[in-house]
Design an enzyme around this catalytic site. Structure first.
Site, short mmCIF file in Angstrom:
data_model
loop_
_atom_site.label_atom_id
_atom_site.label_comp_id
_atom_site.label_asym_id
_atom_site.label_seq_id
_atom_site.Cartn_x
_atom_site.Cartn_y
_atom_site.Cartn_z
N HIS A 130 47.38 38.18 35.20
CA HIS A 130 46.82 37.67 33.96
C HIS A 130 45.70 36.69 34.26
CE1 HIS A 130 48.27 33.44 33.79
NE2 HIS A 130 49.25 33.89 34.53
N CYS A 131 44.81 36.50 33.26
CA CYS A 131 43.75 35.51 33.38
C CYS A 131 43.99 34.45 32.32
CB CYS A 131 42.37 36.16 33.23
SG CYS A 131 42.17 37.02 31.66
N ALA A 132 42.93 33.87 31.76
CA ALA A 132 43.10 32.77 30.81
C ALA A 132 43.67 33.24 29.48
CB ALA A 132 41.77 32.05 30.58
N ARG A 180 44.34 37.05 28.91
CA ARG A 180 44.69 38.47 28.88
C ARG A 180 45.68 38.85 29.98
NH1 ARG A 180 39.26 37.84 28.45
NH2 ARG A 180 38.85 38.41 30.60
#
Length: 672
Positions: free
Chosen positions: A26-28, A30
């Site tokens: 995951h990112c910030a 999504r």
């Protein structure tokens, strides 16, 4: 039960089950999946999950938008799926195949800093506020007096009070806020090494321990004090003496490069030993053989390399400010100061500023630093403006812009500008121009102050007017260039989905401007000459099932696509095979020439308009070679659809299929 456990289970089922997930990270905002078979993902079902805000596929990854709660969602998902083990490496490999070396470095920096962005943003706002309280000397507060003596600079200029000098309350607030400020910035290497370990899939607790060993306040000389400490004192009081050799006890507070290198050394050592030490004793030997060598490397090789680079930069800066080509130095330093902030080497400029103030009664270096901060803030503000309707992007960009304007650019750089590249380049160009002008006009500051908009208060009075104009340059140029770069696709990363947002903005702005009454009719003429058929007969099921909207499909006999309505070109695909229009009444239309013709990469298509152009009914939009497209193996049937069918009711001819000529009446739509 976790907060998102039910949603996580629903998502796991909708993407095809555990066996279809090769990797997940995951990112910030999504969740990022590498799927064995992307076709098994049921997008409609996924987007009905309450915590899901949307989906898209990019750079080989199926991405599910969650929002700020994505770390919690990720934890619940990995708990119910049990697939956390190889997710990071698999996702990393998928992304790498779509990136060049520069993008890989930028992506690595962004991924390392993404988990610590919230802390950096908070720290930036705190530090900026503290700079106002203790860094700005204000004449209206009176001249500073110590032991009955009015304070002056070495050149005889009066020293005025700051807010903390005259208010005990704000002095207490200032002192209290240093507690989180110091924790965030002085101890930044701890967060960086932890994040590197997290990204590499190695022991995060070892990363934390190594980070602490880089900044130990009790055993190491603080990095901020190194420049003011003599070599003799360092060798006397700040060394580990092993008899045969000595190692300096130098801390790396706020340093990025030593922390990154130390974290990578630790992670690769741990990976190396994991493969070679039997599992039965790995718990004992792997941590020891990873941490101790990484620590030794950090204090003997990696850290000193960082300081050496910093000393080289300091020498170049001093020579540039006093040389014959100071205007050129101003342009170069102005442009490159932001990259120095990324490395953490910008702290070396403090020693140069201090020396210039002592020798000449002012510094010409600090104004350029302030202008660079303003420029990067303006770039991220422009990014915010273009994405202001995107809540997930706005929540990061706006606080980052405020922080940069208060003199702390790390949130802007790592949260937005470096991540998306083109705002970073725009900021560098703007600050380079401002730096050139600053050195040309010899703009000088009395002292180091706030590196942002309030920085004008620290500029010598005779240069304040010029500096105000330079601030305007640092605001306007990066703001405009950021917009231009994105619209032209310059310096934009292939995986940056936000680059497409001007298309969304054009539609949104048209919708806002379209204040029409219910029942308003918009007539649509045929954009092509050929045979019109029911949309359900389209080859592509996405169009045939009405996923993209309602309308019909035309088999063209002539390769000329005309405007079916009067309006604005809201989207023109780079491959020129599809175009979208939006009318003044808010009707949105899409015309897609052929099926899978995106694979032709623009061959056999010629666009006569560009995105943002206003077009009249019957105006030529795109010319295309029907025979060449068919010879390449692609059908030329063209869906003509209304994409906002929830706002407009379509009156579709009942006698389909039928022959049509370009310009003749085709559809009638009415506002619902």
């Amino acid at each position: 039960m976790g907060k998102f456990e039910n949603d996580a289970k629903a998502l796991l089922e909708a993407i095809g089950g555990k066996e279809n997930v090769s990797a997940v990270t995951h990112c910030a905002t999504r969740m990022r999946f590498v799927l064995g078979d992307p076709a098994k993902a049921d997008v409609k079902s996924i987007e009905t999950i309450p915590s899901v805000k949307g989906t898209f596929t990019n750079a080989g990854q199926f991405q599910v938008i969650i929002g700020n709660d994505v770390p919690v969602f990720y934890n619940d998902f990995t708990a119910v799926s049990g697939i956390e083990g190889v997710s990071k490496e698999a996702a990393k490999s998928a992304a790498k195949s779509h990136q060049n070396p520069i993008q890989r470095v930028m992506t690595m920096l962004a991924e390392i800093f993404t988990p610590i962005i919230p802390a950096i943003i908070v720290g930036g706002l705190i530090l900026g506020f503290r700079n106002v309280l203790e860094g700005v000397q204000m004449e209206w507060l009176g001249q500073k007096v110590v032991d009955g003596v009015k304070q002056v600079t070495s050149s005889g200029q009066p020293v005025y009070n700051t807010i903390v000098d005259v208010s005990q309350f704000w002095s207490g607030v200032n002192s209290f806020l240093w507690l989180p400020g110091e924790a965030i910035f002085h101890y930044l290497p701890v967060g960086i090494v932890w994040s590197v370990s997290r990204k590499m899939g190695t022991s995060q607790i070892l990363g934390i321990v190594l980070g602490i060993c880089l900044i130990s306040p009790n055993q190491l000389l603080n990095a901020y004090n190194v420049a003011s400490t003599s070599h003799a004192e360092i060798m006397k009081d700040w060394v580990w003496d092993f008899g045969y050799f000595q190692i300096q006890k130098i801390g790396y507070q706020a340093q990025v490069i030593p922390a990154l290198l130390a974290g990578l050394a630790l992670s690769y050592l741990e990976i190396f030993w994991r493969k070679r030490i039997p599992e039965v004793v790995s718990m004992i030997f792997v941590p020891f053989l990873s941490l101790i060598p990484a620590l030794i490397l950090a204090h003997t090789v990696l850290g000193p390399i960082g300081w050496t680079i910093g000393q080289w930069i300091s020498t170049i800066v001093l020579a540039g400010l006093t040389g014959s080509f100071k205007w050129l130095f101003g342009a170069i330093f102005g442009a490159l100061y932001a990259p120095l902030v990324i490395t953490g080497l910008h702290h070396m400029t403090n020693a140069i500023d201090t020396q210039l103030i002592a020798d000449a009664g002012g510094t010409a270096l600090w104004p350029m630093i302030a202008l660079s901060n303003i420029a990067q803030g303006s770039a991220v503000l422009s990014y915010y403006w273009m994405n202001r309707r995107d809540e997930r992007e706005a929540q990061i960009a706006l606080p980052a812009a405020i922080s940069a304007y208060l003199g702390v650019t790390e949130p802007a750089l790592f949260g937005v500008n470096v991540k998306y590249v083109y705002p970073f380049v725009a900021g560098m160009i703007g600050s380079g121009i401002a730096g050139l002008l600053s050195t040309t006009f010899n703009v000088t500051a009395n002292a180091i102050g706030i590196g942002g908009l309030p920085g004008i208060l620290s500029i010598q009075a005779k240069y304040m007017g010029i500096f105000a104009l330079l601030m305007l340059v640092a605001i306007v140029v990066p703001f405009a260039l950021t917009m231009i770069f994105r619209k032209m696709g310059l310096f934009t990363k292939a995986e940056d989905e936000t680059v497409k947002s001007p298309q969304v903005e054009a539609i949104a702005e048209a919708q806002e401007a379209a204040q029409v009454e219910k029942g308003t009719i918009v007539e649509v003429v045929s954009p092509l000459t050929g045979q019109a058929r029911a949309l359900s007969t389209a080859v592509d099921p996405v169009f045939a099932q009405g996923v993209m909207g309602s309308g019909l499909v035309i088999d063209p006999s002539e390769g000329e696509l005309l405007a079916p309505v009067e309006g604005v070109v809201s989207v023109l695909f780079p491959t020129k095979h599809a175009i979208g229009l939006v009318t003044d009444q808010g009707l949105e239309m899409l015309m897609h020439i052929g099926m899978d013709t995106v694979n032709l990469d623009g061959q056999h298509f010629t666009a006569h308009v560009k995105q943002g152009d206003r077009v009249r009914v019957g105006q030529s939009l795109i010319s295309f070679d029907i025979e060449a497209i068919k010879a390449a193996g692609f059908p030329t049937e063209t869906p003509v659809i209304v994409t906002n069918q929830n706002d407009f009711q379509l009156d579709i001819p009942e006698n389909l299929p039928m022959d049509v000529k370009a310009g003749q009446a085709l559809l009638s739509t009415s506002k619902i």
